[in-house]
Scaffold this motif. Structure first.
Motif, PDB file in Angstrom:
ATOM      1  N   VAL A   1       0.843  -1.204   0.000  1.00  0.00           N
ATOM      2  CA  VAL A   1       0.000   0.000   0.000  1.00  0.00           C
ATOM      3  C   VAL A   1       0.877   1.253   0.000  1.00  0.00           C
ATOM      4  O   VAL A   1       2.068   1.184   0.317  1.00  0.00           O
ATOM      5  CB  VAL A   1      -0.933   0.041   1.237  1.00  0.00           C
ATOM      6  CG1 VAL A   1      -1.900  -1.137   1.243  1.00  0.00           C
ATOM      7  CG2 VAL A   1      -0.123   0.074   2.527  1.00  0.00           C
ATOM      8  N   ARG A   2       0.267   2.359  -0.367  1.00  0.00           N
ATOM      9  CA  ARG A   2       0.997   3.629  -0.307  1.00  0.00           C
ATOM     10  C   ARG A   2       1.327   3.953   1.147  1.00  0.00           C
ATOM     11  O   ARG A   2       0.503   3.763   2.046  1.00  0.00           O
ATOM     12  CB  ARG A   2       0.137   4.760  -0.861  1.00  0.00           C
ATOM     13  CG  ARG A   2      -0.268   4.587  -2.310  1.00  0.00           C
ATOM     14  CD  ARG A   2      -1.040   5.813  -2.793  1.00  0.00           C
ATOM     15  NE  ARG A   2      -1.878   5.504  -3.944  1.00  0.00           N
ATOM     16  CZ  ARG A   2      -1.443   5.467  -5.208  1.00  0.00           C
ATOM     17  NH1 ARG A   2      -0.175   5.729  -5.464  1.00  0.00           N
ATOM     18  NH2 ARG A   2      -2.264   5.171  -6.195  1.00  0.00           N
TER      19      ARG A   2
ATOM     20  N   VAL B   1      -1.201   5.896   3.271  1.00  0.00           N
ATOM     21  CA  VAL B   1      -2.342   5.195   3.872  1.00  0.00           C
ATOM     22  C   VAL B   1      -1.937   4.582   5.216  1.00  0.00           C
ATOM     23  O   VAL B   1      -2.711   4.579   6.171  1.00  0.00           O
ATOM     24  CB  VAL B   1      -2.899   4.123   2.913  1.00  0.00           C
ATOM     25  CG1 VAL B   1      -4.106   3.423   3.519  1.00  0.00           C
ATOM     26  CG2 VAL B   1      -3.273   4.747   1.570  1.00  0.00           C
TER      27      VAL B   1
ATOM     28  N   GLN C   1       5.655   3.038  -1.559  1.00  0.00           N
ATOM     29  CA  GLN C   1       4.802   1.952  -1.068  1.00  0.00           C
ATOM     30  C   GLN C   1       5.473   1.172   0.052  1.00  0.00           C
ATOM     31  O   GLN C   1       6.692   1.175   0.180  1.00  0.00           O
ATOM     32  CB  GLN C   1       4.473   0.993  -2.214  1.00  0.00           C
ATOM     33  CG  GLN C   1       3.635   1.630  -3.307  1.00  0.00           C
ATOM     34  CD  GLN C   1       3.584   0.749  -4.537  1.00  0.00           C
ATOM     35  OE1 GLN C   1       4.617   0.247  -4.997  1.00  0.00           O
ATOM     36  NE2 GLN C   1       2.402   0.550  -5.079  1.00  0.00           N
TER      37      GLN C   1
ATOM     38  N   GLU D   1      -6.496   3.605  -5.281  1.00  0.00           N
ATOM     39  CA  GLU D   1      -6.241   4.716  -4.368  1.00  0.00           C
ATOM     40  C   GLU D   1      -5.303   4.300  -3.243  1.00  0.00           C
ATOM     41  O   GLU D   1      -4.381   5.017  -2.889  1.00  0.00           O
ATOM     42  CB  GLU D   1      -7.562   5.201  -3.739  1.00  0.00           C
ATOM     43  CG  GLU D   1      -8.528   5.836  -4.718  1.00  0.00           C
ATOM     44  CD  GLU D   1      -7.996   7.150  -5.262  1.00  0.00           C
ATOM     45  OE1 GLU D   1      -7.480   7.944  -4.465  1.00  0.00           O
ATOM     46  OE2 GLU D   1      -8.077   7.373  -6.483  1.00  0.00           O
ATOM     47  N   VAL D   2      -5.553   3.138  -2.688  1.00  0.00           N
ATOM     48  CA  VAL D   2      -4.821   2.692  -1.498  1.00  0.00           C
ATOM     49  C   VAL D   2      -3.411   2.209  -1.866  1.00  0.00           C
ATOM     50  O   VAL D   2      -2.453   2.473  -1.144  1.00  0.00           O
ATOM     51  CB  VAL D   2      -5.605   1.577  -0.768  1.00  0.00           C
ATOM     52  CG1 VAL D   2      -4.757   0.895   0.305  1.00  0.00           C
ATOM     53  CG2 VAL D   2      -6.874   2.153  -0.140  1.00  0.00           C
ATOM     54  N   SER D   3      -3.298   1.522  -3.016  1.00  0.00           N
ATOM     55  CA  SER D   3      -2.034   0.863  -3.342  1.00  0.00           C
ATOM     56  C   SER D   3      -1.448   1.311  -4.676  1.00  0.00           C
ATOM     57  O   SER D   3      -0.249   1.524  -4.794  1.00  0.00           O
ATOM     58  CB  SER D   3      -2.244  -0.654  -3.378  1.00  0.00           C
ATOM     59  OG  SER D   3      -2.731  -1.115  -2.147  1.00  0.00           O
ATOM     60  N   GLY D   4      -2.287   1.441  -5.679  1.00  0.00           N
ATOM     61  CA  GLY D   4      -1.828   1.760  -7.019  1.00  0.00           C
ATOM     62  C   GLY D   4      -2.609   0.934  -8.020  1.00  0.00           C
ATOM     63  O   GLY D   4      -3.413   0.080  -7.631  1.00  0.00           O
TER      64      GLY D   4
ATOM     65  N   PHE E   1      -3.720  -3.325  -8.481  1.00  0.00           N
ATOM     66  CA  PHE E   1      -3.992  -3.984  -7.198  1.00  0.00           C
ATOM     67  C   PHE E   1      -5.500  -4.140  -7.086  1.00  0.00           C
ATOM     68  O   PHE E   1      -6.249  -3.488  -7.814  1.00  0.00           O
ATOM     69  CB  PHE E   1      -3.460  -3.156  -6.026  1.00  0.00           C
ATOM     70  CG  PHE E   1      -1.971  -3.241  -5.843  1.00  0.00           C
ATOM     71  CD1 PHE E   1      -1.388  -4.277  -5.143  1.00  0.00           C
ATOM     72  CD2 PHE E   1      -1.143  -2.249  -6.363  1.00  0.00           C
ATOM     73  CE1 PHE E   1      -0.012  -4.350  -4.967  1.00  0.00           C
ATOM     74  CE2 PHE E   1       0.238  -2.308  -6.198  1.00  0.00           C
ATOM     75  CZ  PHE E   1       0.799  -3.362  -5.494  1.00  0.00           C
TER      76      PHE E   1
END
Lengths: 522, 523
Positions: free
Chosen positions: A282-283, A286, A309, B240-243, B246
């Motif tokens: 995840v980013r 977050v 990430q 949004e959360v990861s890219g 995903f």
């Protein structure tokens, strides 16, 4: 109005007082929130927690007060986010200074409340000054619209130029001040439930005890020894291939993991939870918004090279993020999720703590429950979550106790946290197997998750429907099954004198009906 | 003796000719092996593969020849490894230059064989020279043991000093040369099975075809559309959360993943495979030893910041590593594992290729089979693996074909590779759902996995010590039993019904609470 968080693309609009525009600056935002303790990350609690010496001496203000503060307005438009800001209710903090100060003290937080309030006042003053200068600049601009003597015009041009320069400088100051304010304010932990015992981990309050330690009329083995004899895991090969505290599960341990996950999902789904699998990368933003610290020394978080990430330490992060930056409908609440994921933790700084075998590892499977609900319902769902956990562990025949964790043991996001500690006869102590936290609006103010209460909409003069102001949801998370710790419990509690291990009845249908793990003949 | 790989702590022993001691230098070894194509990483094969125009024109040498070369000796002691070297059989390469060159060409490899052979010769010469100088130095040292005139002693001291200096320089050169030789030689791909068709991916040969495309008397939807209607996944939130690429699986898709994994493990375990779950973070060196390239541009591998670790792209890596640097007993072979893991791939450079929905994603669940076996049995186990795959996919009622992949489509480690491509009616094409590779000794020579043949220990040496048979490198094979997202594509697209529901194949039902179909949720 306490705080307004408005993202504006190129220009900074300041529509009203106390508005905090997010700067479009691309400078990396330095994040310093007190990190949330990852569930299961901490608890070398060898001594049973004692009740606090006096029932409860000081009670911090209820977070309901936070919730009762006017909801912040956030632009609904999704824009590029070079950085993020928490929708912190500064006015409420100022108005409840004493309670916040007490809370910070009780939770052993290093948040600097005085500095936050000082920065907030400064920020308000600069904001006023910016408003004033903008007004003057507009006056000058209006004056220039008419016919003017060249000398008069020249004077106005000069005046306008000076105002613009002054404004530019002040606006930059304002941006920096707001960044600093955010930085400091994000360190302030959530408020605390009035029933939470004040003190260190020893002050945690016993909520419930189920069963009693099984008695064995043979020398008990720990799970490592059992696993070795039954060929259930391989730490040595994993140390070569990956590093210490990694492991392969083998043979029946694999089937046991799958059975635990499958059974847990099935049971929790019966309570109307929606099953999920989640991204495990995840980013970093977050992760931060959920209250964890992905960078810095001693971070629990693995970061991906050359990217923004990182790996999740718990499914709480991707599930918390699933409704990020959105307004959910009130009728959809509560949103109940049960997520299966692998979890990854560096366990930096955990050297020397209880790390034997499967107890503390870098990677594990976990089934996590997560609820997004209305503010007034989070206490109720917190009770539901701990009840589900207790029912699951009781079904498996474990002896455990449930604790209401003391203020000193709460991570920044938790308003209240219940831990379950199960008896592990091989290790000869209780060990944390799960945790259930009510984070009230701490995470939702960072993740931007709100709902619009469905009070009958009033219609304004222009025929436009005025909807109720959105409110931040409350979030709760709870471990349904952390597989390795559960394996420790099952192997150590259900070991037999002949070296076999009995499989608890509920799991048998999920592992082909086998009733026990027997030593392999070789 | 072709090649000896000996790790020595501080000093470098050169016990015999053609010995290549591993330098204890801590300089990071730059690795340039041709990357193995991660299973499923490549295959925008929209046109059905054609048989090669002529049956098989040129056949590369059988890797059995590689095997027949004398097994290398490796020190059994585990020592700290600042870097690693593959036990490459340089002598065999030199002796089979033509075959190796042809193989490199037919596999479109950019390995530089001429350079390897040139470096090898240089290295041998240098080694001889080092030996000679060592001999001289020893002579000088021996001479100095006796009584000597001071002037004579002074002369010998001088001579010894000169020899030592020359030796030091040469030894450094030797280390560098060996590093360079390794570097270049690691680019040489595995040899190729004689039956593998020569050519690009279009030359891959059809091995088997099962079933036929289901016909639909309604408009078919692709899995994305079906998933949206049945609320089975969420790509938007994951973006949004990861890219991008995903996803969250939701509702019955989660149960389907669990069922697929559980059923597949159960079926494969019936064939005598040991189930495993594996670490998903591994040392980069292990990734390299399996023939993947963890660094550099367009790597498929996610690396962990501030560490020498990375995420696995397939369980092949940690399972391959489970017996790293060891000699397994012959009686334990074949070692058959079936491993469940999550897999992570950057999919760098995959922009624009078939990337719709679940087809190409950054993270997925996979059940992988892996076999360690004796050299003479790997072809047989390759057949067993593809048979298991085919049986699994047939049980689920899929229409698929099996291909013997052409030389141009083989990653460096594969001696031969069978792909299974299933019909995906929503996407309107065949898509790769699994792959089975025989890597012969390519990986085991890098991972250091050998077995000691159990010929009756023949000669007993004078000292009463039993001379065991020289250890041989095992052969390794890997094969996908179930790559979950691709399987979801197949199941959703093939078993969609006109009413919007999706039928669950019979074998999976017991593993998902007996449900027979996924129906649209009433909201």
């Amino acid at each position: 109005m306490a705080l307004q968080c408005r993202l504006s693309g190129a220009t900074i609009q300041s529509l009203k007082m106390a508005t905090i525009p997010i700067s479009p600056s691309s400078s990396r935002f330095i994040f310093r929130t007190t990190p949330q303790t990852l569930n299961l990350a901490l608890f070398s609690r060898h001594t049973p927690p004692k009740a606090p010496p006096f029932s409860v001496l000081i009670r911090a203000l209820s977070a309901q007060a936070v919730a009762a503060a006017p909801a912040a307005e956030i632009s609904d438009n999704k824009v590029v986010k070079p950085q993020w800001k928490a929708a912190i209710d500064f006015k409420w903090i100022r108005d409840n200074k004493e309670a916040v100060a007490n809370n910070i003290k009780n939770r052993n937080s290093n948040a600097k409340l005085e500095l936050v309030l000082e920065l907030y006042d400064k920020m308000l003053n600069i904001q006023k000054e910016v408003e004033r200068l903008r007004g003057e600049r507009n006056n000058v601009a209006n004056k220039m619209k008419g016919k003017l003597e060249p000398s008069e015009r020249q004077k106005l041009v000069e005046e306008g130029k000076n105002l613009k320069e002054g404004l530019t400088t002040l606006e930059e100051d304002l941006i920096n001040l707001r960044d600093e304010l955010q930085l400091e304010a994000q360190c302030i932990p959530n408020m605390t439930h009035p029933d939470v015992p004040i003190g260190g981990e020893d002050s945690s309050k016993l909520r419930n005890v189920v069963g009693s330690p099984l008695s064995f009329d043979f020398p008990v083995k720990d799970h490592l020894q059992i696993g070795k004899e039954l060929d259930l895991f391989d730490f040595d090969a994993a140390a070569e291939v990956s590093g210490s505290k990694f492991y392969y599960l083998k043979n029946e341990a694999v089937m046991l993991e799958i059975a635990l996950v499958n059974w847990t999902l099935t049971e929790v789904m019966k309570k109307s939870f929606t099953p999920l699998t989640t991204p495990e990368i995840v980013r970093s933003s977050v992760v931060e918004k959920c209250g964890f610290q992905p960078r810095g020394e001693n971070t629990q978080v693995y970061s991906i090279e050359d990217s923004d990430q990182c790996l999740i330490g718990t499914a709480e992060i991707p599930v918390g993020g699933i409704h990020m930056d959105s307004i959910v409908s009130e009728s959809s609440l509560p949103l109940k999720y049960v997520a299966f994921s692998h979890c990854f933790r560096t366990e930096a700084g955990a050297a020397g703590t209880a790390t034997r075998g499967l107890y503390r590892v870098h990677q594990f499977s976990k089934v996590e429950m997560f609820i997004l609900c209305k503010q007034e319902e989070s206490d109720m769902y917190h009770d539901e979550l701990i009840k589900i956990e207790e029912d699951l562990f009781s079904s498996l025949g474990l002896h455990y106790k449930t604790l209401d964790m003391a203020t000193g043991d709460l991570g920044a996001p938790a308003y209240r946290k219940f831990d379950v500690e199960a008896w592990m006869p091989g290790l000869g102590r209780y060990g944390e197997i799960s945790s259930a936290s009510n984070c009230t609006d701490y995470q939702s103010r960072r993740l931007g998750i709100r709902y619009r209460p469905s009070e009958s909409p009033t219609t304004s003069k222009k025929g436009k429907t005025n909807q109720a102001t959105p409110k931040f949801v409350h979030t709760l998370n709870a471990t349904a099954c952390a597989v390795p710790r559960m394996l420790v419990c099952l192997l150590e509690n259900f070991q037999q004198e002949d070296g076999s291990v009995i499989i608890p009845k509920p799991l048998r249908p999920f592992m082909g009906g086998i009733e026990a793990i027997y030593p392999k003949s070789r």
